[in-house]
Scaffold this motif. Structure first.
Motif, PDB file in Angstrom:
ATOM      1  N   ALA A   7       0.854  -1.187   0.000  1.00 32.21           N
ATOM      2  CA  ALA A   7       0.000   0.000   0.000  1.00 32.21           C
ATOM      3  C   ALA A   7       0.890   1.238   0.000  1.00 32.21           C
ATOM      4  N   LEU A   8       0.503   2.236  -0.783  1.00 29.82           N
ATOM      5  CA  LEU A   8       1.301   3.451  -0.931  1.00 29.82           C
ATOM      6  C   LEU A   8       0.473   4.658  -0.531  1.00 29.82           C
ATOM      7  N   PHE A   9       0.976   5.432   0.443  1.00 29.10           N
ATOM      8  CA  PHE A   9       0.327   6.665   0.869  1.00 29.10           C
ATOM      9  C   PHE A   9       1.247   7.841   0.582  1.00 29.10           C
ATOM     10  N   LYS A  43      -6.351  15.451  13.216  1.00 27.53           N
ATOM     11  CA  LYS A  43      -6.308  13.990  13.200  1.00 27.53           C
ATOM     12  C   LYS A  43      -5.979  13.555  11.781  1.00 27.53           C
ATOM     13  N   ILE A  44      -5.362  12.389  11.671  1.00 27.53           N
ATOM     14  CA  ILE A  44      -4.963  11.853  10.379  1.00 27.53           C
ATOM     15  C   ILE A  44      -5.094  10.340  10.439  1.00 27.53           C
ATOM     16  N   ARG A  45      -5.700   9.750   9.396  1.00 27.90           N
ATOM     17  CA  ARG A  45      -5.933   8.298   9.411  1.00 27.90           C
ATOM     18  C   ARG A  45      -6.003   7.762   7.990  1.00 27.90           C
ATOM     19  N   PRO A  46      -5.650   6.485   7.804  1.00 28.17           N
ATOM     20  CA  PRO A  46      -5.830   5.859   6.483  1.00 28.17           C
ATOM     21  C   PRO A  46      -7.307   5.580   6.248  1.00 28.17           C
ATOM     22  N   LEU A  47      -7.724   5.662   4.987  1.00 29.69           N
ATOM     23  CA  LEU A  47      -9.113   5.391   4.639  1.00 29.69           C
ATOM     24  C   LEU A  47      -9.283   4.067   3.902  1.00 29.69           C
ATOM     25  N   SER A  48      -8.211   3.307   3.795  1.00 29.73           N
ATOM     26  CA  SER A  48      -8.307   1.981   3.192  1.00 29.73           C
ATOM     27  C   SER A  48      -7.707   0.958   4.146  1.00 29.73           C
ATOM     28  N   ASN A  49      -8.070  -0.285   3.959  1.00 35.59           N
ATOM     29  CA  ASN A  49      -7.631  -1.367   4.843  1.00 35.59           C
ATOM     30  C   ASN A  49      -6.129  -1.598   4.684  1.00 35.59           C
ATOM     31  N   VAL A  50      -5.387  -1.547   5.795  1.00 36.23           N
ATOM     32  CA  VAL A  50      -3.942  -1.788   5.755  1.00 36.23           C
ATOM     33  C   VAL A  50      -3.537  -3.011   6.575  1.00 36.23           C
ATOM     34  N   ARG A  51      -4.519  -3.726   7.102  1.00 39.79           N
ATOM     35  CA  ARG A  51      -4.192  -4.862   7.971  1.00 39.79           C
ATOM     36  C   ARG A  51      -3.355  -5.891   7.215  1.00 39.79           C
ATOM     37  N   ASN A  52      -2.225  -6.259   7.850  1.00 37.40           N
ATOM     38  CA  ASN A  52      -1.284  -7.247   7.292  1.00 37.40           C
ATOM     39  C   ASN A  52      -0.690  -6.823   5.954  1.00 37.40           C
TER      40      ASN A  52
END
Length: 330
Positions: A7-9, A43-52
């Protein structure tokens, strides 16, 4: 080969560099949310699933005044890495085209801070697995500051290809603006020599900085009748490049070309560099050019580093060799 999906942010306000990295990688930039509160907190957070998943965060940690300070960008990055780890990311890797707080990598005066080490401790405390950067101010200090994995890219191959095309069969000398950069300049000189297939001379100038004042006028090496290519890791105010350019011209250089990986230009840089006997200035796109630098017009050019970063990310993710990548660039 790793089984984790990549995943790339991107946390940069100017996403042009990240868009190029994304294109070369063939991986889209994942969405994230940033929201400011009335009192200046955020606040800052990912909006896509990054689990594992194997997560790479692109963030060039330079100041963007009056918009965003270096410290604000660093704080935002640290909180985002923490949020990614809390969201279950398997590994979080920082790809920082420009890495901040690297100038102070040792104590030169009593009670001096060692900010390069403090930065490493902050990133590691938030769970950073790996850091990739380009042309750190002091490579040895960068490598020794971190306990997590580090990878170091350099722009020597990019610059050697660029200047070899421009120089052709003209005689060339590579100049280090200070003794601390002599090793960097020598490695570039060797690479340029291979590209040109002919000898490249070398020179260096003495520089001492104390409490903001720069002194030293010793110049060693031969630039007479040659194109002098002055190489440094960054340009900020432009004073160092201006003084070395003048010294090269005084000693008979036919042209002076200045190269720096990071164009961290301050507001007075255009005037300082514009008034110096510099024929060309070349930087990479690790830091976006500020609008005021357009005053230098065709004297200033940019070479792209996004492809190199994309290749580094791909090799780190898939267990490839970065050493081979760097050799390939030569």
């Amino acid at each position: 080969m790793t089984s984790m999906a990549l995943a790339l942010f991107c946390l940069d306000e100017d996403k042009s560099f990240a868009a190029e990295v994304s294109r070369f990688l063939g991986v889209g930039i994942a969405p994230h949310e940033e929201r400011a509160f009335e009192d200046g907190e955020f606040k800052i957070r990912p909006l896509s699933n990054v689990r594992n998943r194997d997560v790479y965060v692109l963030a060039s940690l330079h100041g963007a005044e009056p918009h965003t300070s270096v410290s604000e960008k660093l704080c935002r990055l640290l909180f985002f890495i923490g949020a990614l780890k809390d969201a279950g990311a398997a590994e979080v890797c920082l790809a920082a085209p420009y890495l901040c707080y690297q100038r102070k990598d040792r104590q030169t005066k009593p009670r001096d801070p060692v900010t390069s080490r403090y930065l490493a401790q902050l990133l590691e405390a938030m769970g950073t697995h790996r850091v990739i950067t380009m042309d750190a101010h002091n490579v040895a200090a960068y490598q020794n500051a971190f306990r997590c994995d580090t990878d170091h890219l350099d722009a020597r191959g990019l610059f050697a290809s660029h200047f070899a095309r421009l120089a052709g069969d003209q005689p060339v000398a590579v100049v280090s603006p200070d003794l601390g950069g002599e090793k960097r300049a020598e490695l570039f000189r060797e690479r340029l020599e291979r590209k040109l297939g002919s000898p490249v001379d070398k020179a260096f100038m003495d520089k001492r900085r104390s409490q903001g004042e720069v002194t030293g006028d010793i110049f060693a090496g031969e630039v007479d009748g040659r194109i002098a290519i002055v190489l440094d890791d960054l340009i900020s105010g432009g004073g160092t490049m201006a003084r070395v350019a003048q010294a090269c011209k005084t000693r008979g250089a036919t042209q002076v070309w200045c190269a720096a990986t990071h164009g961290v230009f301050s507001s007075g840089a255009a005037k300082t560099l514009g008034g110096a006997p510099i024929d060309r200035i070349v930087v990479t796109d690790t830091v976006p050019l500020p609008a005021f630098m357009t005053a230098l017009k065709d004297r200033l050019s940019v070479v792209g580093a996004a492809r190199l970063f994309a290749q580094a990310i791909e090799r780190c993710h898939n267990g490839g060799s970065l050493s081979q990548l760097i050799e390939d660039e030569s």
